[in-house]
Design a protein around this motif. Structure first.
Motif, PDB file in Angstrom:
ATOM      1  N   THR A 285      -8.334   1.776  10.434  1.00 30.60           N
ATOM      2  CA  THR A 285      -9.530   1.194  11.071  1.00 30.60           C
ATOM      3  C   THR A 285     -10.493   2.277  11.542  1.00 30.60           C
ATOM      4  O   THR A 285     -11.645   2.004  11.841  1.00 30.60           O
ATOM      5  CB  THR A 285      -9.144   0.329  12.288  1.00 30.60           C
ATOM      6  N   ARG A 286     -10.027   3.532  11.619  1.00 27.60           N
ATOM      7  CA  ARG A 286     -10.881   4.630  12.104  1.00 27.60           C
ATOM      8  C   ARG A 286     -11.880   5.055  11.018  1.00 27.60           C
ATOM      9  O   ARG A 286     -11.464   5.587   9.983  1.00 27.60           O
ATOM     10  CB  ARG A 286     -10.005   5.827  12.493  1.00 27.60           C
ATOM     11  N   GLU A 287     -13.154   4.878  11.285  1.00 28.35           N
ATOM     12  CA  GLU A 287     -14.226   5.325  10.375  1.00 28.35           C
ATOM     13  C   GLU A 287     -13.784   5.287   8.898  1.00 28.35           C
ATOM     14  O   GLU A 287     -13.724   6.330   8.228  1.00 28.35           O
ATOM     15  CB  GLU A 287     -14.677   6.745  10.752  1.00 28.35           C
TER      16      GLU A 287
ATOM     17  N   MET B 273      -0.053  20.591   7.403  1.00 26.48           N
ATOM     18  CA  MET B 273      -0.596  20.108   8.683  1.00 26.48           C
ATOM     19  C   MET B 273      -2.043  19.664   8.536  1.00 26.48           C
ATOM     20  O   MET B 273      -2.873  20.382   7.992  1.00 26.48           O
ATOM     21  CB  MET B 273      -0.502  21.213   9.743  1.00 26.48           C
ATOM     22  N   ASN B 274      -2.305  18.462   9.053  1.00 25.53           N
ATOM     23  CA  ASN B 274      -3.682  18.029   9.288  1.00 25.53           C
ATOM     24  C   ASN B 274      -3.894  18.126  10.799  1.00 25.53           C
ATOM     25  O   ASN B 274      -3.516  17.202  11.528  1.00 25.53           O
ATOM     26  CB  ASN B 274      -3.903  16.604   8.796  1.00 25.53           C
ATOM     27  N   PRO B 275      -4.473  19.226  11.270  1.00 30.41           N
ATOM     28  CA  PRO B 275      -4.604  19.398  12.713  1.00 30.41           C
ATOM     29  C   PRO B 275      -5.711  18.533  13.323  1.00 30.41           C
ATOM     30  O   PRO B 275      -5.923  18.583  14.535  1.00 30.41           O
ATOM     31  CB  PRO B 275      -4.950  20.892  12.871  1.00 30.41           C
ATOM     32  N   ALA B 276      -6.434  17.791  12.466  1.00 25.28           N
ATOM     33  CA  ALA B 276      -7.533  16.917  12.910  1.00 25.28           C
ATOM     34  C   ALA B 276      -8.509  17.724  13.769  1.00 25.28           C
ATOM     35  O   ALA B 276      -8.834  18.864  13.429  1.00 25.28           O
ATOM     36  CB  ALA B 276      -6.973  15.677  13.582  1.00 25.28           C
ATOM     37  N   ALA B 277      -8.955  17.180  14.892  1.00 20.77           N
ATOM     38  CA  ALA B 277      -9.981  17.877  15.692  1.00 20.77           C
ATOM     39  C   ALA B 277      -9.501  19.228  16.212  1.00 20.77           C
ATOM     40  O   ALA B 277     -10.318  20.135  16.422  1.00 20.77           O
ATOM     41  CB  ALA B 277     -10.421  16.983  16.845  1.00 20.77           C
ATOM     42  N   PHE B 278      -8.194  19.401  16.407  1.00 22.84           N
ATOM     43  CA  PHE B 278      -7.675  20.704  16.882  1.00 22.84           C
ATOM     44  C   PHE B 278      -8.065  21.844  15.936  1.00 22.84           C
ATOM     45  O   PHE B 278      -8.148  22.996  16.342  1.00 22.84           O
ATOM     46  CB  PHE B 278      -6.148  20.678  17.009  1.00 22.84           C
ATOM     47  N   THR B 279      -8.261  21.499  14.651  1.00 25.61           N
ATOM     48  CA  THR B 279      -8.667  22.486  13.642  1.00 25.61           C
ATOM     49  C   THR B 279      -9.807  23.357  14.137  1.00 25.61           C
ATOM     50  O   THR B 279      -9.850  24.561  13.892  1.00 25.61           O
ATOM     51  CB  THR B 279      -9.200  21.743  12.378  1.00 25.61           C
ATOM     52  N   HIS B 280     -10.738  22.700  14.807  1.00 25.05           N
ATOM     53  CA  HIS B 280     -12.028  23.336  15.061  1.00 25.05           C
ATOM     54  C   HIS B 280     -12.099  24.106  16.375  1.00 25.05           C
ATOM     55  O   HIS B 280     -13.063  24.821  16.595  1.00 25.05           O
ATOM     56  CB  HIS B 280     -13.135  22.269  15.009  1.00 25.05           C
ATOM     57  N   TYR B 281     -11.103  23.944  17.240  1.00 20.34           N
ATOM     58  CA  TYR B 281     -11.231  24.642  18.534  1.00 20.34           C
ATOM     59  C   TYR B 281      -9.929  25.117  19.162  1.00 20.34           C
ATOM     60  O   TYR B 281      -9.972  25.847  20.154  1.00 20.34           O
ATOM     61  CB  TYR B 281     -11.975  23.766  19.553  1.00 20.34           C
TER      62      TYR B 281
ATOM     63  N   VAL C  93      -4.385  20.552   5.519  1.00 16.31           N
ATOM     64  CA  VAL C  93      -4.982  19.440   4.759  1.00 16.31           C
ATOM     65  C   VAL C  93      -5.965  18.666   5.630  1.00 16.31           C
ATOM     66  O   VAL C  93      -5.810  18.587   6.856  1.00 16.31           O
ATOM     67  CB  VAL C  93      -3.938  18.434   4.194  1.00 16.31           C
ATOM     68  N   HIS C  94      -6.957  18.105   4.955  1.00 16.52           N
ATOM     69  CA  HIS C  94      -7.900  17.181   5.594  1.00 16.52           C
ATOM     70  C   HIS C  94      -8.205  16.054   4.625  1.00 16.52           C
ATOM     71  O   HIS C  94      -8.308  16.286   3.409  1.00 16.52           O
ATOM     72  CB  HIS C  94      -9.206  17.891   5.976  1.00 16.52           C
ATOM     73  N   LEU C  95      -8.377  14.868   5.170  1.00 14.86           N
ATOM     74  CA  LEU C  95      -8.746  13.718   4.344  1.00 14.86           C
ATOM     75  C   LEU C  95     -10.187  13.865   3.862  1.00 14.86           C
ATOM     76  O   LEU C  95     -10.495  13.705   2.686  1.00 14.86           O
ATOM     77  CB  LEU C  95      -8.610  12.429   5.170  1.00 14.86           C
ATOM     78  N   SER C  96     -11.074  14.166   4.815  1.00 11.84           N
ATOM     79  CA  SER C  96     -12.489  14.368   4.490  1.00 11.84           C
ATOM     80  C   SER C  96     -12.703  15.844   4.165  1.00 11.84           C
ATOM     81  O   SER C  96     -11.762  16.651   4.253  1.00 11.84           O
ATOM     82  CB  SER C  96     -13.357  13.947   5.677  1.00 11.84           C
ATOM     83  N   ASN C  97     -13.934  16.181   3.803  1.00  9.14           N
ATOM     84  CA  ASN C  97     -14.272  17.587   3.556  1.00  9.14           C
ATOM     85  C   ASN C  97     -15.107  18.083   4.739  1.00  9.14           C
ATOM     86  O   ASN C  97     -16.327  17.876   4.767  1.00  9.14           O
ATOM     87  CB  ASN C  97     -15.051  17.716   2.250  1.00  9.14           C
TER      88      ASN C  97
ATOM     89  N   PHE D  71     -20.185  21.633  13.530  1.00  9.69           N
ATOM     90  CA  PHE D  71     -19.037  22.017  14.362  1.00  9.69           C
ATOM     91  C   PHE D  71     -17.712  21.881  13.615  1.00  9.69           C
ATOM     92  O   PHE D  71     -16.702  22.432  14.034  1.00  9.69           O
ATOM     93  CB  PHE D  71     -19.015  21.245  15.694  1.00  9.69           C
ATOM     94  N   ARG D  72     -17.736  21.161  12.490  1.00  9.01           N
ATOM     95  CA  ARG D  72     -16.500  21.035  11.695  1.00  9.01           C
ATOM     96  C   ARG D  72     -16.379  22.141  10.638  1.00  9.01           C
ATOM     97  O   ARG D  72     -15.400  22.209   9.904  1.00  9.01           O
ATOM     98  CB  ARG D  72     -16.443  19.680  10.993  1.00  9.01           C
ATOM     99  N   HIS D  73     -17.396  22.993  10.538  1.00  4.05           N
ATOM    100  CA  HIS D  73     -17.364  24.019   9.483  1.00  4.05           C
ATOM    101  C   HIS D  73     -16.411  25.156   9.815  1.00  4.05           C
ATOM    102  O   HIS D  73     -16.028  25.910   8.934  1.00  4.05           O
ATOM    103  CB  HIS D  73     -18.774  24.583   9.234  1.00  4.05           C
TER     104      HIS D  73
END
Ligand code: DQA
Length: 142
Positions: free
Chosen positions: A17-19, A73-81, A99-103, A110-112
């Protein structure tokens, strides 16, 4: 059988259900099933986990480091900070694949930045749930 931990960070428990326009409609349970089916064909025993908590994820990385287990690992938002997640992941002795689902590079600035890419064997992004399947196949070839 070779063991691999597949670790998932915050908000990935909300997949389905998330985005959905960004992350698809498959739930995390669906991704787990896909990973386990793929792993069975490659001879991996998958330990699949998700947490919204940074400390828990750090503890799991310590566990993987101590037992010399490969990690996807998909660290999700932790990836970036999260320097703390990077430092824990840097202790791994077996390969780490991010790994990430999106690019993230095709998204907000901020996701770069990924604090994880520099200590990973490689990163697979942008293929939805298939990113995990590709990571398992890459790991099998290492
Ligand atoms: C994500 C990308 C991150 O930027 C985001 O914070 C996520 C998911 C992905 O799988 O595409 O939570 O890691």
């Amino acid at each position: 059988m070779r063991k691999v931990m597949i670790l998932n960070g915050p908000n990935l428990d909300q997949l389905g259900t998330r985005e959905p326009e960004l992350y698809g409609t498959l739930t995390l349970a669906g991704i787990e099933t896909l990973c386990k089916e793929t792993a069975a064909t490659l001879g991996f025993d998958v330990d699949f986990r998700q947490t919204n908590d940074e400390a828990t994820l750090i503890g799991w990385l310590h566990e993987a480091a101590k037992s010399d287990v490969a990690v996807i690992m998909n660290p999700a938002a932790f990836t970036h900070y999260s320097v703390a997640i990077r430092d824990a992941a840097a202790m791994l002795t077996a390969p780490l694949i991010e790994v990430h689902l999106s690019n993230p590079i095709a998204r907000e600035e901020f996701r770069h930045t990924s604090l994880i890419s520099g200590i990973s064997k490689g990163t697979i992004s942008g293929f939805g749930a298939q990113s995990y399947v590709l990571a398992l196949n890459a790991l099998a070839k290492l």
